[in-house]
Motif scaffolding. Structure first.
Motif, PDB file in Angstrom:
ATOM      1  N   ASN A   1      -0.110  -4.642   5.214  1.00 57.19           N
ATOM      2  CA  ASN A   1       0.213  -5.116   3.863  1.00 57.19           C
ATOM      3  C   ASN A   1       0.111  -6.637   3.781  1.00 57.19           C
ATOM      4  O   ASN A   1      -0.377  -7.189   2.792  1.00 57.19           O
ATOM      5  CB  ASN A   1       1.614  -4.642   3.466  1.00 57.19           C
ATOM      6  CG  ASN A   1       1.632  -3.202   2.991  1.00 57.19           C
ATOM      7  OD1 ASN A   1       1.575  -2.924   1.809  1.00 57.19           O
ATOM      8  ND2 ASN A   1       1.684  -2.256   3.936  1.00 57.19           N
TER       9      ASN A   1
ATOM     10  N   TYR B   1      -1.780  -8.632   5.681  1.00 55.49           N
ATOM     11  CA  TYR B   1      -3.188  -9.024   5.749  1.00 55.49           C
ATOM     12  C   TYR B   1      -3.906  -8.725   4.429  1.00 55.49           C
ATOM     13  O   TYR B   1      -4.698  -9.528   3.930  1.00 55.49           O
ATOM     14  CB  TYR B   1      -3.889  -8.281   6.897  1.00 55.49           C
ATOM     15  CG  TYR B   1      -5.329  -8.703   7.078  1.00 55.49           C
ATOM     16  CD1 TYR B   1      -5.668  -9.698   7.988  1.00 55.49           C
ATOM     17  CD2 TYR B   1      -6.351  -8.118   6.328  1.00 55.49           C
ATOM     18  CE1 TYR B   1      -6.982 -10.099   8.145  1.00 55.49           C
ATOM     19  CE2 TYR B   1      -7.673  -8.516   6.477  1.00 55.49           C
ATOM     20  CZ  TYR B   1      -7.982  -9.510   7.386  1.00 55.49           C
ATOM     21  OH  TYR B   1      -9.288  -9.918   7.529  1.00 55.49           O
ATOM     22  N   THR B   2      -3.620  -7.571   3.862  1.00 56.66           N
ATOM     23  CA  THR B   2      -4.288  -7.167   2.619  1.00 56.66           C
ATOM     24  C   THR B   2      -4.045  -8.183   1.509  1.00 56.66           C
ATOM     25  O   THR B   2      -4.968  -8.542   0.767  1.00 56.66           O
ATOM     26  CB  THR B   2      -3.788  -5.777   2.179  1.00 56.66           C
ATOM     27  OG1 THR B   2      -4.034  -4.843   3.228  1.00 56.66           O
ATOM     28  CG2 THR B   2      -4.479  -5.315   0.914  1.00 56.66           C
ATOM     29  N   TYR B   3      -2.826  -8.668   1.431  1.00 56.64           N
ATOM     30  CA  TYR B   3      -2.543  -9.649   0.390  1.00 56.64           C
ATOM     31  C   TYR B   3      -3.145 -11.008   0.733  1.00 56.64           C
ATOM     32  O   TYR B   3      -3.861 -11.605  -0.081  1.00 56.64           O
ATOM     33  CB  TYR B   3      -1.036  -9.802   0.182  1.00 56.64           C
ATOM     34  CG  TYR B   3      -0.722 -10.929  -0.782  1.00 56.64           C
ATOM     35  CD1 TYR B   3      -1.005 -10.799  -2.143  1.00 56.64           C
ATOM     36  CD2 TYR B   3      -0.182 -12.130  -0.331  1.00 56.64           C
ATOM     37  CE1 TYR B   3      -0.753 -11.827  -3.035  1.00 56.64           C
ATOM     38  CE2 TYR B   3       0.068 -13.165  -1.216  1.00 56.64           C
ATOM     39  CZ  TYR B   3      -0.217 -13.013  -2.562  1.00 56.64           C
ATOM     40  OH  TYR B   3       0.023 -14.040  -3.428  1.00 56.64           O
TER      41      TYR B   3
ATOM     42  N   CYS C   1     -12.081  -2.648  -0.251  1.00 56.63           N
ATOM     43  CA  CYS C   1     -10.850  -3.032   0.434  1.00 56.63           C
ATOM     44  C   CYS C   1     -10.756  -2.339   1.793  1.00 56.63           C
ATOM     45  O   CYS C   1     -10.416  -2.954   2.803  1.00 56.63           O
ATOM     46  CB  CYS C   1      -9.662  -2.664  -0.442  1.00 56.63           C
ATOM     47  SG  CYS C   1      -8.059  -2.982   0.302  1.00 56.63           S
ATOM     48  N   THR C   2     -11.099  -1.045   1.820  1.00 56.51           N
ATOM     49  CA  THR C   2     -11.010  -0.274   3.062  1.00 56.51           C
ATOM     50  C   THR C   2     -11.911  -0.858   4.152  1.00 56.51           C
ATOM     51  O   THR C   2     -11.529  -0.912   5.329  1.00 56.51           O
ATOM     52  CB  THR C   2     -11.409   1.189   2.802  1.00 56.51           C
ATOM     53  OG1 THR C   2     -10.694   1.684   1.680  1.00 56.51           O
ATOM     54  CG2 THR C   2     -11.118   2.048   4.013  1.00 56.51           C
TER      55      THR C   2
ATOM     56  N   ILE D   1      -7.297 -10.503   1.460  1.00 54.86           N
ATOM     57  CA  ILE D   1      -8.165  -9.702   0.586  1.00 54.86           C
ATOM     58  C   ILE D   1      -7.848  -9.974  -0.884  1.00 54.86           C
ATOM     59  O   ILE D   1      -8.751 -10.195  -1.686  1.00 54.86           O
ATOM     60  CB  ILE D   1      -8.013  -8.192   0.888  1.00 54.86           C
ATOM     61  CG1 ILE D   1      -8.463  -7.909   2.328  1.00 54.86           C
ATOM     62  CG2 ILE D   1      -8.839  -7.362  -0.089  1.00 54.86           C
ATOM     63  CD1 ILE D   1      -8.306  -6.454   2.754  1.00 54.86           C
TER      64      ILE D   1
ATOM     65  N   PHE E   1      -7.063  -0.514  -4.622  1.00 53.56           N
ATOM     66  CA  PHE E   1      -7.264  -0.146  -3.227  1.00 53.56           C
ATOM     67  C   PHE E   1      -8.571   0.658  -3.131  1.00 53.56           C
ATOM     68  O   PHE E   1      -8.576   1.862  -2.918  1.00 53.56           O
ATOM     69  CB  PHE E   1      -6.060   0.676  -2.745  1.00 53.56           C
ATOM     70  CG  PHE E   1      -6.059   0.952  -1.273  1.00 53.56           C
ATOM     71  CD1 PHE E   1      -6.012  -0.089  -0.365  1.00 53.56           C
ATOM     72  CD2 PHE E   1      -6.086   2.247  -0.794  1.00 53.56           C
ATOM     73  CE1 PHE E   1      -6.004   0.164   0.994  1.00 53.56           C
ATOM     74  CE2 PHE E   1      -6.084   2.511   0.566  1.00 53.56           C
ATOM     75  CZ  PHE E   1      -6.040   1.462   1.464  1.00 53.56           C
TER      76      PHE E   1
ATOM     77  N   ILE F   1       0.880  -1.172   0.000  1.00 49.73           N
ATOM     78  CA  ILE F   1       0.000   0.000   0.000  1.00 49.73           C
ATOM     79  C   ILE F   1       0.916   1.220   0.000  1.00 49.73           C
ATOM     80  O   ILE F   1       1.716   1.416   0.915  1.00 49.73           O
ATOM     81  CB  ILE F   1      -0.929  -0.006   1.216  1.00 49.73           C
ATOM     82  CG1 ILE F   1      -1.857  -1.223   1.163  1.00 49.73           C
ATOM     83  CG2 ILE F   1      -1.725   1.292   1.290  1.00 49.73           C
ATOM     84  CD1 ILE F   1      -2.671  -1.429   2.427  1.00 49.73           C
TER      85      ILE F   1
ATOM     86  N   ILE G   1     -10.161  -4.055   5.788  1.00 48.85           N
ATOM     87  CA  ILE G   1      -8.870  -4.020   6.493  1.00 48.85           C
ATOM     88  C   ILE G   1      -9.123  -3.789   7.983  1.00 48.85           C
ATOM     89  O   ILE G   1      -9.622  -2.737   8.390  1.00 48.85           O
ATOM     90  CB  ILE G   1      -7.980  -2.901   5.935  1.00 48.85           C
ATOM     91  CG1 ILE G   1      -7.577  -3.193   4.492  1.00 48.85           C
ATOM     92  CG2 ILE G   1      -6.729  -2.736   6.804  1.00 48.85           C
ATOM     93  CD1 ILE G   1      -6.741  -2.119   3.848  1.00 48.85           C
TER      94      ILE G   1
END
Length: 927
Positions: free
Chosen positions: A825, A827-829, A846-847, A832, A842, A782, A850
């Motif tokens: 970062n 967790y996002t990958y 996505c927001t 999500i 993003f 991100i 998270i």
């Protein structure tokens, strides 16, 4: 194979034939080639040498190398014969002449052969036209005006050959060379009176060139500080030497550097040559994208002219075609003991470094010591392995200096691969195609030499100039054996530049001090000289495999340390001594994997002194060999030893030897057969990862509980070369960074009807595209920064940027720190985007997914310092600005090190916010 008697008979035949036809052989039309074929070749053949390579060895293993003769301004540029041992080690040169040449009296032939021998650091070499046979001491520096008798230690005519045959046979026959008689002759000859060796002479040349450049550059470029001045002087010298060596090796056109001595600005001409070299070699040495200083300085013509002229005959005593890279390294090691200082009047002066002054000088490691340590570390690691297995070995010198140990390791690996491949007939069918490992002559191909260098060799040093010298030495070693034809073939056929860039292999930093030294020092002051270094970040690929397989070197001992450094080292290592050599021993274990081989030169007190007890106790079970080196460095007051261990071998046999204070010169080596399990990386999400994610979600808060996420305006079709606003796209957004200038793109105010394009107060700007599925983790990040770094009345944002507006009471800098953290970062990958089949955006979805901690509750309880987070973010912005305005590569490296520390500290605080345990943190960090 001739016996002594049969050799005597054959030489007798040659002598009779020469004597009978003496008048015809003395005529000028009886040339050198005929002399070699009729007399010189048969003469040495009778002494047992395989002159014609009848054994069919690959070129790399021939006993006698016949050099191509390249005429430049009437001078021969390579010795006619090089006599070698089977491993390729040179013994002596022979320079051939035709009989009409007066070998005994003519100056040029004697100077020529002495120049070759002296440059190659050979003890003796020979000139012969068969009529005459002159043996020269090549340890004495040659001068072009020396009489032919200077340094001559034996002279015979063909009429003496039979009477002196015992001398010829016992000294120069292959049989007796292998038995050591040649070595005895070299050591015992009373007439040899060599003085200045080539490495010491080259050091004097380096010192002279450095002084000339330093004085000129400091006088004409008063904006440079000491670090920048040292950098640009070193870079200029290194580049000139590289190209000069390439000329004598036939890779570059001879005297090409002299072409710079035309026109009005010689230094500008040199820069042109340097840029052309970058296109060809890609060595990093000529990379002006990293070097922001050299292009902007002025150097006087007379300085450039003097340096270049001193690199050519007759002013230069060096023959770079035969000058070993190792000789350059030993000279450079002494050279690096001094540094350029600038006084109050901005005049440059050369001074010894304080640590060198204290030690009484720089004492380089003899080549045989390097070879011994390499043999007992790298040599043991390659036993019974295939080239594919050896390619995974990682070898490091944590205090590499001028690179002598890394050169030794690299040469060992080159020789090992060449021998292995030569035995495998399968490779003969692959020659001539890209990806070959051997050339038709039996040498390693350029691509194979590059592959070995990049895969296996690593180094670190606190001295930025030392790092550049190490790179230079390794690159010159990689270039050995290349010709202009092979380089042109590589460029034309494969569009591939010749040399690799070593920036990822050889790095600047303090091997003993991690970036946690920055703790409580966010004002970043004196640590500029300390240069903290994080091994895992510097070499992620190595530590993904568990660490280094071999640690070698001659680390500094007894260095003077500041109080804060000493306190740091005592706290970190807790070994009862702050002697740097002791700490290097412990650090070597820390950065190496299980069953790694460690070979270091360390002070002899390790074996008995009470203040070394904790160090002894921590490494003693792994000890393999201890060698007393007391007689190696006679001028060094503190006696030294070679220490070789195998991490984790637990060899109880050696405990009593050391604990009784006894130094055994050579202890037996326990053979180990170890199969290492490197593990594997999971695809998908593991149960342990799910447990970490579950804890994060348990806070029941998400990024959307603090910020609105809205994509920028769709204005691309209106962007032009001028207008009222500058536009910000994803390319202009960088982590914690501001920009003094933005890529040119403008838009008129009447085109900005889309309110999404307006920059809001108290917001964060993030790149819309997080990553492409073709370029996944760990590249996914991100990328975000504060909107306040851009003046909102001067910029608008495109739809390649997302704006996250803060509607909470939480400081925007805290939200930014969490958003950019490693945990988010990760967790996002993993949770999500792991199953994404398209470009990763993003967006607002996505927001809302998270997970964020309950910041109001956490900060109210003051369980985590919000002040520290804010300070760290502010520091990152300050460092980003500093980096943009800095030119010196080593300074940029240190700024990046500070940035890494700040980000690491933020990551640790974020882990605390989510309440992760040490085990859970390792799950995240290991990916």
């Amino acid at each position: 194979m001739y016996t002594k008697d049969s050799a005597y008979s054959k030489v007798s035949e040659l002598v009779i034939r020469f004597d009978e036809q003496y008048a015809s052989y003395k005529k000028s039309d009886y040339n050198e080639t005929l002399t070699r074929r009729d007399f010189i070749d048969p003469f040495f053949r009778t002494l047992g040498w395989d002159i014609d390579n009848q054994q069919g060895f690959a070129e790399a293993y021939r006993e006698v190398i016949h050099e191509d003769r390249v005429k430049v301004s009437g001078a021969t540029k390579a010795p006619d014969y090089s006599f070698r041992l089977s491993g390729g080690k040179r013994l002596f040169f022979v320079e051939a002449k035709k009989p009409s040449v007066q070998v005994k009296d003519e100056i040029h032939p004697s100077y020529q052969v002495r120049r070759y021998g002296w440059s190659a650091k050979l003890p003796v070499s020979i000139i012969t036209d068969f009529e005459e046979f002159s043996v020269y001491d090549c340890t004495k520096k040659p001068h072009p005006n020396d009489r032919a008798s200077v340094a001559r230690i034996n002279y015979l005519t063909y009429k003496d050959y039979l009477n002196e045959f015992d001398f010829l046979w016992s000294t120069f026959s292959k049989e007796h060379v292998l038995k050591g008689s040649f070595d005895k002759f070299i050591q015992s000859d009373k007439n040899k009176k060599g003085t200045t060796t080539v490495d010491k002479e080259f050091l004097q040349s380096l010192d002279g060139w450095r002084t000339l450049l330093a004085l000129s550059i400091s006088k004409n470029n008063r904006n440079l500080d000491e670090d920048e001045l040292n950098f640009v002087v070193q870079s200029t010298i290194d580049r000139i030497i590289f190209l000069r060596i390439a000329e004598d090796r036939g890779i570059e056109t001879y005297a090409e550097l002299k072409n710079a001595l035309t026109g009005e600005d010689y230094y500008r001409n040199l820069l042109t040559s340097f840029r052309q070299a970058d296109d060809k070699y890609n060595s990093g040495l000529f990379d002006f994208r990293k070097d922001r200083i050299s292009n902007g300085i002025t150097v006087e013509n007379k300085v450039i002219k003097k340096i270049i002229n001193e690199l050519y005959y007759p002013e230069s005593p060096y023959e770079f075609a035969v000058l070993p890279v190792e000789i350059l390294g030993s000279a450079y090691e002494q050279f690096l003991g001094k540094v350029i200082r600038i006084d109050k009047s901005h005049k440059a002066k050369i001074e010894e470094k304080p640590e060198v002054r204290k030690a009484g000088g720089v004492y380089y490691t003899p080549q045989y010591i390097v070879d011994y340590i390499v043999k007992n570390t790298v040599g043991k690691l390659v036993e019974n392995k295939t080239p594919n297995e050896v390619s995974k070995l990682k070898i490091v010198d944590p205090a590499c200096g001028s690179g002598s140990f890394l050169l030794g390791a690299y040469q060992f690996l080159l020789d090992w691969h060449k021998e292995i491949y030569s035995k495998e007939t399968i490779h003969s069918s692959r020659r001539g195609t890209k990806g070959d490992v051997l050339t038709a002559e039996g040498s390693l191909t350029t691509s194979e030499k590059k592959r070995i260098l990049l895969n296996n060799v690593f180094g670190v040093d606190i001295d930025a100039n030392a790092v550049e010298v190490t790179k230079l030495s390794l690159l010159l070693k990689c270039l050995e054996g290349e010709t202009s034809a092979s380089i042109e073939h590589q460029l034309s056929m494969f569009n591939e530049r010749v040399l690799p860039t070593l920036d990822d292999n050889i790095k600047v930093g303090n091997s003993l001090i991690d970036t946690d030294f920055y703790s409580n020092q966010l004002d970043f002051g004196e640590e500029k000289k300390i240069k903290p270094f994080n091994w895992q970040k510097a070499f992620p690929g190595v530590f993904a495999q568990g660490g280094f397989d071999a640690v070698i070197g001659n680390p500094p001992y007894g260095a003077e340390l500041t109080t804060d450094v000493k306190e740091y080292l005592n706290k970190q290592f807790q070994i009862g001594t702050s002697d740097t050599a002791a700490i290097f021993m412990i650090q070597s274990q820390a950065i190496s994997k299980h069953f790694a081989r460690i070979g270091l030169i360390i002070p002899k007190p390790f074996t008995y002194a009470s203040n070394w007890k904790k160090v002894r106790d921590s490494v003693i079970n792994d000890l393999q060999i201890i060698v007393d080196c007391s007689k190696v460095w006679k001028e060094v007051k503190l006696e030294m030893t070679i220490y070789i261990s195998e991490k984790g071998c637990h060899s109880e046999d050696y405990i009593s030897c050391l604990r009784n204070g006894e130094v055994i010169e050579f202890l037996g080596i326990i053979q180990k057969s170890v199969s290492e399990n490197f593990g594997f990386i999971l695809n998908g999400v593991s149960d342990l990862e799910i447990s970490v994610a579950t804890k994060m979600i348990s806070h029941k808060k998400y990024l959307s509980d603090y910020m609105n996420n809205q994509r920028g305006g769709m204005l691309q079709q209106f962007v032009s070369a001028k207008g009222d606003f500058m536009v910000l796209g994803g390319k202009q957004i960088s982590r914690y960074a501001t920009f003094s200038s933005v890529e040119k793109g403008y838009i008129d105010s009447d085109r900005v009807s889309d309110e999404k394009a307006r920059i809001c107060d108290n917001s964060i700007l993030a790149q819309n595209i997080v990553a492409h599925i073709q370029n996944p983790f760990p590249h996914i990040r991100i990328i975000a920064t504060l909107s306040s770094v851009f003046e909102k009345h001067k910029f608008v944002i495109l739809d390649t940027v997302n704006q996250l507006t803060n509607f909470s009471e939480i400081d925007i800098r805290i939200l930014l720190a969490i958003l950019c953290s490693k945990l988010i970062n990760w967790y996002t990958y993993k949770f999500i985007f792991a199953n994404a089949i398209r470009t990763m955006h993003f967006d607002s979805t996505c927001t809302s997914r998270i997970p964020f901690p309950d910041l109001e509750s956490i900060l109210e309880k003051k369980s985590v310092s919000s002040t520290e987070l804010i300070t760290l973010v502010e520091q990152l912005y300050s460092l980003s600005k500093e980096k943009q305005s800095t030119s010196l590569i080593s300074s940029i490296s240190q700024i990046e090190s500070k940035i890494d520390y700040c980000e690491d500290r933020i990551n640790k605080i974020v882990y605390e916010l989510y309440g992760l345990t040490e085990e859970e943190i390792r799950i995240v960090e290991n990916l």
